[in-house]
Design an enzyme around this catalytic site. Structure first.
Site, PDB file in Angstrom:
ATOM      1  N   THR A 242       0.811  -1.209   0.000  1.00 53.84           N
ATOM      2  CA  THR A 242       0.000   0.000   0.000  1.00 53.84           C
ATOM      3  C   THR A 242       0.846   1.262   0.000  1.00 53.84           C
ATOM      4  O   THR A 242       1.956   1.279   0.539  1.00 53.84           O
ATOM      5  CB  THR A 242      -0.914   0.026   1.237  1.00 53.84           C
ATOM      6  OG1 THR A 242      -1.578   1.293   1.320  1.00 53.84           O
ATOM      7  CG2 THR A 242      -0.121  -0.160   2.519  1.00 53.84           C
TER       8      THR A 242
ATOM      9  N   TYR B 280      -2.370   0.426   9.943  1.00 54.30           N
ATOM     10  CA  TYR B 280      -2.544  -0.263   8.662  1.00 54.30           C
ATOM     11  C   TYR B 280      -1.275  -0.169   7.832  1.00 54.30           C
ATOM     12  O   TYR B 280      -0.746  -1.183   7.365  1.00 54.30           O
ATOM     13  CB  TYR B 280      -3.725   0.343   7.891  1.00 54.30           C
ATOM     14  CG  TYR B 280      -3.774  -0.089   6.444  1.00 54.30           C
ATOM     15  CD1 TYR B 280      -3.970  -1.417   6.097  1.00 54.30           C
ATOM     16  CD2 TYR B 280      -3.607   0.831   5.417  1.00 54.30           C
ATOM     17  CE1 TYR B 280      -4.009  -1.820   4.769  1.00 54.30           C
ATOM     18  CE2 TYR B 280      -3.645   0.443   4.081  1.00 54.30           C
ATOM     19  CZ  TYR B 280      -3.841  -0.883   3.765  1.00 54.30           C
ATOM     20  OH  TYR B 280      -3.866  -1.271   2.444  1.00 54.30           O
TER      21      TYR B 280
END
Length: 330
Positions: A117, A141
């Site tokens: 990501t 995250y």
């Protein structure tokens, strides 16, 4: 020889499964179906309901289907949720990836493609970021994904394994053929939420923060069509099988749109002027993040075909309408 797709019943994973099958690959899907849907998996793939941390199950799949490559999508992806439940994210994204990696190494899997990501970069600003940009994730995250990248790098250095980690920017849109799209209830993806507002599934859309240091005060993101992203994975698989070395690469379009620009595009394409509510910032959201994806283009031979915001919105809206019909007839 087959490809194991973890999380293949989810949004991006299900598109990957269709892309692999379209390319003639033999595909096995492992998904615990906590957020994914069995109906989203092509009937031409083998779907197994289970957890990536179930070592006996994963090892049996590797042996039975002669898995030579794993494409790993399974994981949790909501930034604000990771702030409120960091240990859950480290368990699901990091700890379970470590277990999957160990099983892959022990089972003799040669290639591993990891769903990473842009959140590993943190608040990078309006200039496109390269893979050499300092890694300063602002959320659990992002940190959970970065730790998984580190484990993958170290495992590849120690074992007979080659890998590619693709750092996604904001994935959006749906299969142009209408076979699949973003179907998760309560999804937080902006274009998905806006599409729901168009169809009256939400009575308004919230914009989180209007005081960011961006041209219009709202967050800026690089929106990449999910089918272009699936194509990048397919090219990464071919490169690894052809002897290519380990690679970390951004997947985006090298330009961004603000939240308000996206909202305007959805209203323009749909012809629907839905209500918008401006609220406080969400925790963990950087002001702007845009990809420099030159490495993916050079190393993978990746040439995006759907780099057009209105086309992305059009496909997302078409899928949302199809999903509405599907749910009505269920």
């Amino acid at each position: 020889m087959a490809v194991l797709v973890t999380g293949g019943a989810g949004y991006i994973g299900s598109h990957m499964v269709w892309a692999l099958l379209d390319a003639g690959e033999d595909v096995v899907v492992l998904d615990r179906l906590s957020t994914g849907f069995a109906w989203a998996v092509s009937p031409d793939a083998r779907l197994v309901a289970g957890d990536i941390a179930d070592t006996e199950l994963v090892r049996s799949l590797i042996d039975k289907h002669e898995i030579d490559a794993i494409i790993h999508f399974a994981g949790s992806i909501i930034v604000p949720e990771s702030v409120s439940d960091p240990l859950g994210y480290y368990e699901n994204n990091t700890s379970k990836t470590r277990t999957l990696l160990q099983t892959a190494v022990e089972g003799g899997v040669k290639h591993f493609i990891f769903s990473s990501t842009a959140a590993v970069y943190g608040a990078a600003g309006l200039e496109p970021v390269t893979e050499d940009t300092p890694l300063l994730p602002e959320s659990p995250y992002g940190r959970s994904k970065l730790m998984s990248e580190w484990m993958l790098r170290d495992a590849a250095a120690a074992h007979d394994l080659t890998y590619t980690a693709l750092r996604y920017f904001n994935v959006a849109g749906a299969d142009p053929k209408g076979r699949i799209g973003q179907s998760t209830p309560g999804a937080t993806h902006l274009i998905k939420v806006a599409s729901e507002a168009v169809l009256g599934k939400r009575d308004h859309l919230k914009v989180f923060g209007t005081d960011y240091p961006t041209p219009d005060g709202t967050c800026v993101r690089d929106y990449i069509h999910v089918s272009d992203l699936a194509d990048a994975h397919l090219l990464a698989l071919r490169r690894l099988r052809s002897g290519g070395g380990n690679l970390i690469a951004n997947c985006g379009y090298n330009h961004g749109y603000s939240v308000l620009e996206v909202v305007d595009a959805v209203k323009r394409v749909s012809g629907v002027d839905f209500p918008v509510e401006f609220v406080e910032r969400r925790p963990g959201d950087p002001a702007a993040i845009v990809a420099n994806a030159d490495r993916a283009r050079a190393e993978l031979g990746w040439t995006p075909q759907l780099d057009n915001l209105e086309e992305i919105v059009t496909h997302a809206l078409a899928w949302e309408e199809a999903l509405t019909r599907k749910n009505a007839s269920a």
